[in-house]
Motif scaffolding. Structure first.
Motif, PDB file in Angstrom:
ATOM      1  N   ASP A 185      40.726  46.655  30.100  1.00 49.95           N
ATOM      2  CA  ASP A 185      39.817  45.838  29.297  1.00 49.95           C
ATOM      3  C   ASP A 185      40.179  44.359  29.395  1.00 49.95           C
ATOM      4  O   ASP A 185      39.295  43.499  29.476  1.00 49.95           O
ATOM      5  CB  ASP A 185      39.862  46.279  27.831  1.00 49.95           C
ATOM      6  CG  ASP A 185      38.691  47.179  27.468  1.00 49.95           C
ATOM      7  OD1 ASP A 185      38.283  47.981  28.334  1.00 49.95           O
ATOM      8  OD2 ASP A 185      38.185  47.080  26.330  1.00 49.95           O
ATOM      9  N   LEU A 186      41.455  44.062  29.353  1.00 51.21           N
ATOM     10  CA  LEU A 186      41.900  42.667  29.431  1.00 51.21           C
ATOM     11  C   LEU A 186      41.443  42.030  30.733  1.00 51.21           C
ATOM     12  O   LEU A 186      40.874  40.922  30.740  1.00 51.21           O
ATOM     13  CB  LEU A 186      43.427  42.611  29.307  1.00 51.21           C
ATOM     14  CG  LEU A 186      44.080  41.244  29.527  1.00 51.21           C
ATOM     15  CD1 LEU A 186      43.540  40.217  28.550  1.00 51.21           C
ATOM     16  CD2 LEU A 186      45.597  41.361  29.408  1.00 51.21           C
ATOM     17  N   LEU A 187      41.649  42.713  31.844  1.00 50.95           N
ATOM     18  CA  LEU A 187      41.275  42.152  33.141  1.00 50.95           C
ATOM     19  C   LEU A 187      39.752  42.056  33.292  1.00 50.95           C
ATOM     20  O   LEU A 187      39.237  41.057  33.791  1.00 50.95           O
ATOM     21  CB  LEU A 187      41.866  43.017  34.258  1.00 50.95           C
ATOM     22  CG  LEU A 187      43.404  43.096  34.278  1.00 50.95           C
ATOM     23  CD1 LEU A 187      43.871  44.040  35.378  1.00 50.95           C
ATOM     24  CD2 LEU A 187      44.024  41.722  34.447  1.00 50.95           C
ATOM     25  N   LEU A 188      39.043  43.084  32.837  1.00 53.22           N
ATOM     26  CA  LEU A 188      37.576  43.072  32.953  1.00 53.22           C
ATOM     27  C   LEU A 188      36.958  41.988  32.073  1.00 53.22           C
ATOM     28  O   LEU A 188      35.981  41.334  32.463  1.00 53.22           O
ATOM     29  CB  LEU A 188      37.002  44.439  32.592  1.00 53.22           C
ATOM     30  CG  LEU A 188      37.277  45.579  33.569  1.00 53.22           C
ATOM     31  CD1 LEU A 188      36.641  46.881  33.073  1.00 53.22           C
ATOM     32  CD2 LEU A 188      36.754  45.254  34.968  1.00 53.22           C
ATOM     33  N   ALA A 189      37.499  41.795  30.877  1.00 51.68           N
ATOM     34  CA  ALA A 189      36.973  40.752  29.992  1.00 51.68           C
ATOM     35  C   ALA A 189      37.175  39.374  30.612  1.00 51.68           C
ATOM     36  O   ALA A 189      36.258  38.538  30.610  1.00 51.68           O
ATOM     37  CB  ALA A 189      37.656  40.832  28.629  1.00 51.68           C
ATOM     38  N   LEU A 190      38.357  39.137  31.165  1.00 53.75           N
ATOM     39  CA  LEU A 190      38.624  37.837  31.789  1.00 53.75           C
ATOM     40  C   LEU A 190      37.739  37.604  33.003  1.00 53.75           C
ATOM     41  O   LEU A 190      37.441  36.452  33.343  1.00 53.75           O
ATOM     42  CB  LEU A 190      40.098  37.749  32.194  1.00 53.75           C
ATOM     43  CG  LEU A 190      41.103  37.706  31.041  1.00 53.75           C
ATOM     44  CD1 LEU A 190      42.529  37.740  31.572  1.00 53.75           C
ATOM     45  CD2 LEU A 190      40.887  36.466  30.174  1.00 53.75           C
ATOM     46  N   PHE A 191      37.291  38.684  33.631  1.00 53.63           N
ATOM     47  CA  PHE A 191      36.438  38.567  34.814  1.00 53.63           C
ATOM     48  C   PHE A 191      34.947  38.575  34.461  1.00 53.63           C
ATOM     49  O   PHE A 191      34.093  38.582  35.346  1.00 53.63           O
ATOM     50  CB  PHE A 191      36.753  39.702  35.794  1.00 53.63           C
ATOM     51  CG  PHE A 191      36.276  39.456  37.200  1.00 53.63           C
ATOM     52  CD1 PHE A 191      36.701  38.351  37.916  1.00 53.63           C
ATOM     53  CD2 PHE A 191      35.392  40.339  37.814  1.00 53.63           C
ATOM     54  CE1 PHE A 191      36.258  38.127  39.207  1.00 53.63           C
ATOM     55  CE2 PHE A 191      34.937  40.125  39.113  1.00 53.63           C
ATOM     56  CZ  PHE A 191      35.372  39.010  39.807  1.00 53.63           C
ATOM     57  N   GLY A 192      34.635  38.610  33.170  1.00 54.25           N
ATOM     58  CA  GLY A 192      33.232  38.553  32.742  1.00 54.25           C
ATOM     59  C   GLY A 192      32.484  39.851  32.901  1.00 54.25           C
ATOM     60  O   GLY A 192      31.250  39.858  32.908  1.00 54.25           O
TER      61      GLY A 192
END
Length: 506
Positions: free
Chosen positions: A303-310
């Motif tokens: 979730d952290l990586l996907l959120a930062l990637f939009g």
């Protein structure tokens, strides 16, 4: 309803990777056995062997002291074994009732599905968790409309509807809130009294000591300890999970002389990042820093990586070089020079039916204009393939012709073509061979030396310790600890992963 299950000296290989080399587990009627281990220890593989998802390569399964060998989950279910999966097995577009009774629907005398009986049976199951979920969880509710905790409840009820003799709860509490966990534990105690045997796989140490009667610890595919839960401490369990051998040290990129002269300004800053899984994440990543993300799988790293990637919505503040950004689409993140290397290359990283060249160019078509400047594209792609030592017959060969390690190089290489400033890496070395890993570590070192900022989630604790000078450990969607310097040890990393304070800053 007396039952006993023994897994003895279980061996399971996936190609050259040995997932289990000497796995052992015993469980009998009226008890809960906690199956414990760090990332990659073999817990999930052991569960899959018992429930017939994978066929063992060696060792023996005994059910009621008689040898058994399950060729499929259906074969295990016929023998009274049911599993609540960590990765949900529900069909999103079907109703709650249809999911629970799939292939086992009650029938009328004419052979048609008896919808009335199916609804009544589903309502009786839902009553087991009455008061712990919202009113929209009904037999006719479409599963895709449910929240993660409600989906997990349906997954539990699906397993219980089989009235199993042996129940495997594989991280079944991971998505549940405290009320739902309490209700589940009430049910577990009831099932014990009914004579069910229960295997409880969990990353939450507090839950293990509350509900388990005995424990079994796996480490690197081997069972290294079993016993009465009352006769062991949290610290002793963690030490069992931790190898006594010295952790192999890779080159630490940000400790190198080449990065010491870089302007170590903050590149990425995150404040109170919140999603369905994350609960207020705050962190900073400097230029040239390789920040490790640890913790057991499913704690919010993705979730952290996907959120930062939009790629998923979030609340909170994200800054890049001091500028507040809010990406609502990956294209916006790419335009700001971010790249995401996903964890599942087959589903998210590659188009397997297309050529190596086409996969290299996936994020970069605009760069080569229209009509496509094919000569330039091939030249750049070849340069990247040589940089990564890609073993291939040619750029026009299908990416499906590559080995797993070489396919992963293409996933990474397509971003190198764009020369991003920040890499978001989701367990990128999972399932690749040792040589490819070594090449990847060298690449990370090189990128850090160039001043690239890297967020690196790995399910391999040794990688995090060997590559990173700083690791944040996620547990239940929060940063449980920040480990660096002397506190960055295997024991502390595993302890934080299990929700135990054992060193580092929270």
């Amino acid at each position: 309803m007396s039952v006993s299950l023994s897994a003895r000296n279980i061996v399971k290989r996936y190609g050259g990777v040995v997932a289990l080399s000497d796995g052992n587990l015993d469980v009998k009627s009226g008890e809960v056995v906690a199956l414990i281990g760090a990332n990659g220890s073999g817990k999930s593989t052991m569960s899959k062997v018992i429930n017939g998802v994978v066929v063992l390569d060696g060792g023996q399964l005994l059910l009621d002291d008689k040898p058994v060998r399950f060729s499929s989950p259906q074969a295990a279910r016929k023998m009274g074994i049911a599993t609540v999966f960590q990765e949900l097995s529900l069909v999103a577009k079907m109703t709650v009732a249809d999911n629970i009774w799939l292939t086992r629907e009650p029938l009328k005398p004419n052979g048609m599905i008896d919808r009335k009986v199916m609804r009544e049976q589903t309502e009786a199951l839902l009553d087991l968790f009455s008061g712990t979920f919202k009113a929209d969880l009904r037999p006719e509710t479409i599963v895709s409309d449910l929240h993660p905790d409600e989906k997990q409840i349906v997954e539990i009820l699906k397993a219980i509807s089989l009235n199993p003799r042996i129940l495997i709860l594989d991280e079944a509490t991971a998505s549940l809130d405290s009320r739902q966990v309490e209700r589940l534990f009430e049910l577990v105690r009831r099932w014990k009294e009914e004579g069910k045997a229960i295997v409880f796989v969990s990353h939450r140490m507090e839950e293990i000591f509350r509900i388990a009667d005995r424990y079994s610890v796996l480490r690197n595919g081997k069972t290294v300890g079993q016993g009465d839960i009352k006769e062991i401490t949290e610290k002793d369990l963690i030490q069992l999970m931790t190898e006594k051998e010295k952790v192999f040290q890779f080159t630490k990129a940000i400790a190198s002389e080449e990065t010491s002269g870089l302007d170590q300004q903050v590149y990425l800053e995150v404040e109170n990042l919140t999603t369905e899984t994350l609960r207020g994440i705050s962190l900073k990543v400097k230029q040239g820093e390789l920040l490790g993300i640890g913790g057991l799988q499913g704690q919010g790293q993705r979730d952290l990586l996907l959120a930062l990637f939009g790629d998923i919505p979030y609340h909170g503040t994200v800054r890049i070089k001091g500028e507040v950004v809010r990406f609502k689409h990956p294209r916006q993140a790419m335009d700001k020079k971010l790249a995401l290397v996903p964890g599942d290359r087959a589903r998210e990283g590659l188009l397997y039916i297309r050529s190596i060249l086409e996969n290299f160019l996936l994020p970069s078509w605009r760069k080569y204009g229209f009509p496509l400047k094919m000569k330039l594209a091939k030249r750049d792609a070849m340069a990247i393939s040589e940089r990564l030592s890609l073993v291939m017959s040619g750029l026009m060969a299908p990416v499906s012709s590559l080995s797993g390690g070489n396919a992963q190089k293409v996933v990474i290489g397509k971003w190198l073509l764009r020369d991003p400033d920040c890499y978001l890496l989701d367990d990128p070395t999972k399932g690749v061979d040792v040589n490819t890993k070594a090449e990847f570590y060298a690449l990370l070192t090189d990128l850090s030396r160039q001043g690239k900022s890297i967020l690196f989630y790995s399910s391999d604790d040794d990688e995090l310790i060997g590559l990173c000078d700083r690791v944040i450990v996620l547990h239940d969607g929060k940063i449980r600890a920040e480990l660096k310097g002397a506190s960055l040890t295997k024991e502390n990393l595993i302890a934080a992963s299990m929700g135990v304070s054992n060193g580092g800053e929270a």
